[in-house]
Structure formats: structure tokens, C-alpha cells
Scaffold this motif. Structure first.
Motif: not given
Length: 551
Positions: A67, A77, A81-82, A164, A229, A232
Motif C-alpha cells: 500500500v 491498511y 485493517f491487516s 472500507a 484484501t 482497499r
């Protein structure tokens, strides 16, 4: 909110909704503050992007596709978000199995089905309440993202931020619906939840690991996280893919339909019969098999119930660790080139990697401890679920002391955790030998065995909180938020800000230390063990005085 089933389901989960929504939302706000403190100007962000690009490309097997960290969305992210899907997914599957199999264990489902509600209506209303609860968490997270942007006058795309948040909620929703299916196939809520959680972890690493090689990239399409994934919307360079976005909700609906189908065709309180009953049985004497023999005590029964969850968790973690070890030599040179020797954010977070041991210490033991803690959370949920469903009342009606019941359950978790650690260690040893990877086996085993007191401390914290709460199920949300915050504190915030010792000491992962690099820390192991025993004692005291009917 007691007039219908779905409203009651929401009411039963409002504490978890608030705890998880606000807890995860706080992670986004904290990360936004971190980002703008470290990178106050555009020039700082561009420099960071140049520094991070080689490294992010190299460790994409940990964090997914690369990213652009010159924007706040890209940073989100990378940092939040991971791993948050794992946290929300575990809560979702525990809740979904609790509102079905958990209530059957207490007999509440039998009473509910005496009302003029069809079976399909009962399950669908419970599913609706669970789904709306998860949607509420997603909305709270979305508002936190919006606040993070507005607080620092960052350009905000409301639609992208909402997509998101929904993408995050959808992947967790899917695992809750998968849990609904397994709740129809197993008598125990703990078994159904444990197997689902093991699959969650396995498919998470399946997506990030096999996608790195051309020969195995096709297998990543089998993981729901691949489609998560792929979308994004807050990160620059990622276009919105409506097809990938719809995979998780469509799969969730398909699993829900399957769960309803199975639920309407099985006896309440039992698992779905996979083969037809013998209508002409012949009387014969058959010795007890090992399944039945293990029903003789709380300890052995819990071990029996944990066999499949333990298998899936061990498989997922062993696959991840084996992959990392097997490619250790290949990745080290790239990491050396990607890590700058100045005060860059990367060098602060990961340090200067010189040997494969340094690489393994970070890529394995920065992440496996939080996965083991997640396993511990599933065991907390299993214990609190049995109490809230009324199954503990039946058990406590037998001539067994309360302390023995709790200690037996705790001892079974110790054995299951030990099995996971040993399997992971053996896989690391075998693949390391096969790939000729040079590492310090003593330090590696020290780091693995040090995971045991960490796991037991997390379990003991959950038991202690549950023993003193009126509704013990809230302990799951409390411990989940604590684990996420502790992981964020020790892995990301402390290396950047050099936080004072008294703040770091609040994180169980900081207390765990870095045994893969420095070797066995006897004081750390003793400290975690003593804390676990103290909290277990507190849990025993609270459980002894607890009125199971009133809480």
C-alpha cells in the motif's frame, strides 16, 4: 427489546457491540495520531514511502498487497485493517455459535421452540440480530475513521470510508455464518467455535503465504481474505472491485441458508446425523471407544472437545511458521537492503536485521504471540458460553467441587496450548533442516515455550473477569480489546515513541519480551506465570462465591 427474538439478540450483545466498536475505533484514532506525529509533512511521508517500499514488498506475505503509506488510508491498511478482521471474526463466530448451540445446551432453545415460531424463523431472527449487532460495530468503526480524518484536516471520501468499514464487517460476518453451520454439525459450542476459528486463521495465512509464488498463487483464491484484501478503497492506487466486495456477503448468505437447512432437519440438542439411524438394531456388547472413555472427567472431556480446534490452530500456525522459515535465507538479503540505518520508522520498528535469526524473531514472534492469545480468547468464550447457556449448572449439580471444575478446564487448555507449541516447533525444526536455514534452535524453543505462560495469563485474565461480572460473556470483548491494544502498543507504538516503562508494562506482549533474540528470560517467564496463577486464584475465589442463577 424482549418483544421479538432479533431485538433480544441485539440487547444481549449491546455490551460487546460497545466494547468492540469503541475499542477498534480507538485503534484507528491512535494510529492516526501516530501517523501525523511521525510524518507531519508531505516530505516526511514521501521519504517514508521510499524507505518502506522494498520492505513492504518483501513482507507482503505478512501484511498483504503493498500500500501507499503517503496517505492516512494506506497507513490504516498497513497497521489496522491487516489484523482487525481476525479480532472481529473471532467475536462473530463465538456469538453466532452462542446464539444457537450455546442456547441449546442450556435448554433455552427448547422453550423458545414451544412458542408459535417455526424453526427457520427462530434461527433467522437470531441471525438477523447477530448481523445487525455486527453492522452496529461496523458503523462505530466507520465513525472513528471519519473522526480520524477530520481531526487532522485530511481529505475524506465518505463513500470510500464507509465501503472500507463494510468490507471489514462483511469478512467478520462471513465467519459468523460459517460458525452457524458448524454449530449444526457438533454438539459442543466450544468445538464448533474452535474449528471455525482454526479455519479462520488457516485461510488468513493461506491468502498471504501462497499468493507469493506463481505456482501456488491460484490457491489464494480459495481464501475469503483474498477478496477482502483486494478492496482497499482508502488506499491510493486501489480501485473499488464490486465483485470482490460481494464475495464475503454472498458466501455469508449461502452459509446461512445451509445452516437453516440443517437446523430444520436435526434434533434440538444433538448434532446433525450424517447417516441414517439403524431401525433394526441388534443387541451386542461393545467396549467403550476412546471418545466415550474420555467423558469420565471434566479434564478428559475438555481435551476431547479441544482435539479439532487444537488441530486447526496448530495447522494454521505451523503452516505460517514453516513458510517463513523455509524462505528465511531468500528474504534476508532483501530485508537488509530495505532497512535503512538511520532513524527511519522501519529501523525503529524492526531493528537492524543481520542474521536469519533476527528475521525469524520478527516475522514469527511479533505475530504468533497474538495468534496464541486469540486461541486463548476462544477458550474464554467457551467457558463463559457454557455458564450463560446454563450447561455449567448441570455440571455443578454433580458431586464435584467448583474449584476442581475450573482447574480441570484450565489444565486442559494448558495441554492444548502445549500441543500447538510443540507442533509449531517441530515444523520449524523439520523445514529449517530441509531448507538448510541456520538459526539458533535453543532461542527458538525458548521463544516457543515462553508462549505458554503468555497464553495461560490471557486465559486466567478472562476467567477472573468472568467470575466477577454479572454477565460473564462480556469478558470476551474486554480481553479481545485488551489484546488488540497491547499488541498495538508493544509492536508499533513503543518502537516509535520509546514509551516509558510503566506504560509498556501494561502490555502482555512487552512482558513476553524477545526470547527469540535474547534467549530465555527466566524473570519474564516467572513473572507471567506468577501473574497467571494470581489471576487464576482470583477466578477460583470469584467462581466459588458466584450465584450461577443471579451472576
Amino acid at each position: 427489546m424482549l418483544k421479538n427474538i432479533w431485538l433480544k439478540t441485539i440487547r444481549d450483545n449491546w455490551r460487546a457491540i460497545a466494547a468492540l466498536g469503541l475499542g477498534v475505533g480507538a485503534l484507528f484514532i491512535i494510529e492516526a495520531a501516530t501517523y501525523f506525529s511521525v510524518y507531519p509533512t508531505i516530505a516526511d511521508r514521501l521519504k517514508a514511502e521510499a524507505q518502506m517500499k522494498p520492505l513492504l514488498s518483501t513482507i507482503s506475505f505478512l501484511i498483504g498487497p503493498q500500500v501507499d503509506v503517503t496517505t492516512l488510508g494506506g497507513w490504516f491498511y498497513l497497521e489496522v485493517f491487516s489484523f482487525v478482521p481476525l479480532l472481529l471474526g473471532i467475536w462473530a463466530l463465538m456469538t453466532a455459535t452462542g446464539i444457537t448451540r450455546g442456547e441449546e445446551g442450556s435448554g433455552a432453545a427448547d422453550i423458545l421452540l414451544t412458542t408459535p415460531e417455526s424453526r427457520s424463523s427462530v434461527l433467522l431472527q437470531k441471525w438477523l440480530g447477530f448481523s445487525l449487532s455486527l453492522l452496529a460495530i461496523g458503523i462505530i468503526v466507520w465513525l472513528a475513521i471519519v473522526v480520524s480524518y477530520l481531526a487532522y484536516n485530511e481529505p475524506l471520501d465518505l463513500a470510500a470510508s464507509l465501503l472500507a468499514a463494510l468490507n471489514l464487517a462483511f469478512i467478520a460476518w462471513l465467519w459468523g455464518c460459517v460458525g452457524l453451520v458448524f454449530a449444526q454439525l457438533f454438539n459442543s459450542r466450544g468445538v464448533a467455535a474452535g474449528i471455525t476459528a482454526g479455519l479462520l486463521v488457516t485461510t488468513y495465512f493461506l491468502n498471504t503465504l501462497v499468493g507469493q509464488l506463481d505456482s501456488t498463487r491460484w490457491a489464494s483464491y480459495l481464501s475469503p481474505f483474498h477478496y477482502y484484501t483486494a478492496n482497499r478503497p482508502l488506499a491510493s492506487g486501489f480501485s473499488f472491485d464490486p465483485l470482490s466486495f460481494m464475495v464475503a456477503p454472498l458466501l455469508a448468505l449461502a452459509f446461512t441458508a445451509l445452516a437453516v437447512y440443517l437446523f430444520t432437519r436435526r434434533d434440538i440438542g444433538s448434532a446433525l446425523a450424517l447417516r441414517k439411524a439403524n431401525l433394526n438394531p441388534t443387541a451386542r456388547i461393545v467396549p467403550l471407544n476412546w471418545h466415550e472413555q474420555m467423558m469420565g472427567s471434566v479434564f478428559t472431556k475438555t481435551l476431547r472437545d479441544l482435539r479439532w480446534p487444537t488441530f486447526w490452530w496448530a495447522l494454521g500456525l505451523a503452516a505460517y511458521c514453516g513458510y517463513v522459515v523455509g524462505l528465511g535465507n531468500q528474504y534476508l538479503d532483501v530485508l537488509k537492503n530495505g532497512l535503512l540505518k538511520d532513524s527511519s520508522i522501519i529501523s525503529k520498528m524492526m531493528g537492524n536485521m543481520v542474521t536469519v535469526q533476527d528475521f525469524l524473531a520478527y516475522t514469527i514472534f511479533a505475530y504468533v504471540p497474538v495468534m496464541i492469545a486469540a486461541f486463548a480468547i476462544t477458550q474464554i468464550a467457551g467457558w463463559t458460553g457454557e455458564e450463560e447457556s446454563g450447561r455449567l449448572e448441570t455440571l455443578l449439580a454433580t458431586p464435584q467441587p467448583r474449584w476442581q471444575v475450573l482447574l480441570s478446564r484450565f489444565a486442559a487448555v494448558v495441554v492444548a496450548s502445549l500441543v500447538i507449541v510443540l507442533v509449531v516447533g517441530l515444523v520449524i525444526a523439520l523445514i529449517g533442516a530441509a531448507a538448510s536455514v541456520s538459526y539458533d534452535a535453543g532461542k527458538m524453543w525458548s521463544a516457543l515455550l515462553s508462549l505458554l505462560p503468555l497464553t495461560l495469563l490471557v486465559v486466567a485474565v478472562g476467567y477472573a473477569i468472568a467470575a466477577w461480572l454479572k454477565r460473564p460473556g462480556a469478558a470476551v470483548a474486554i480481553v479481545s480489546v485488551y489484546v488488540a491494544a497491547a499488541f498495538l502498543l508493544s509492536t508499533f507504538l513503543n518502537p516509535i515513541f520509546n514509551l516509558p516503562g510503566y506504560v509498556n508494562s501494561l502490555s502482555v506482549f512487552y512482558q513476553y519480551g524477545t526470547p527469540a533474540q535474547s534467549g530465555l528470560d527466566a524473570l519474564s517467564v516467572i513473572g507471567l506465570s506468577v501473574a497467571a496463577l494470581a489471576l487464576l486464584t482470583l477466578a477460583l475465589f470469584g467462581f466459588q462465591r458466584r450465584d450461577m442463577a443471579k451472576g
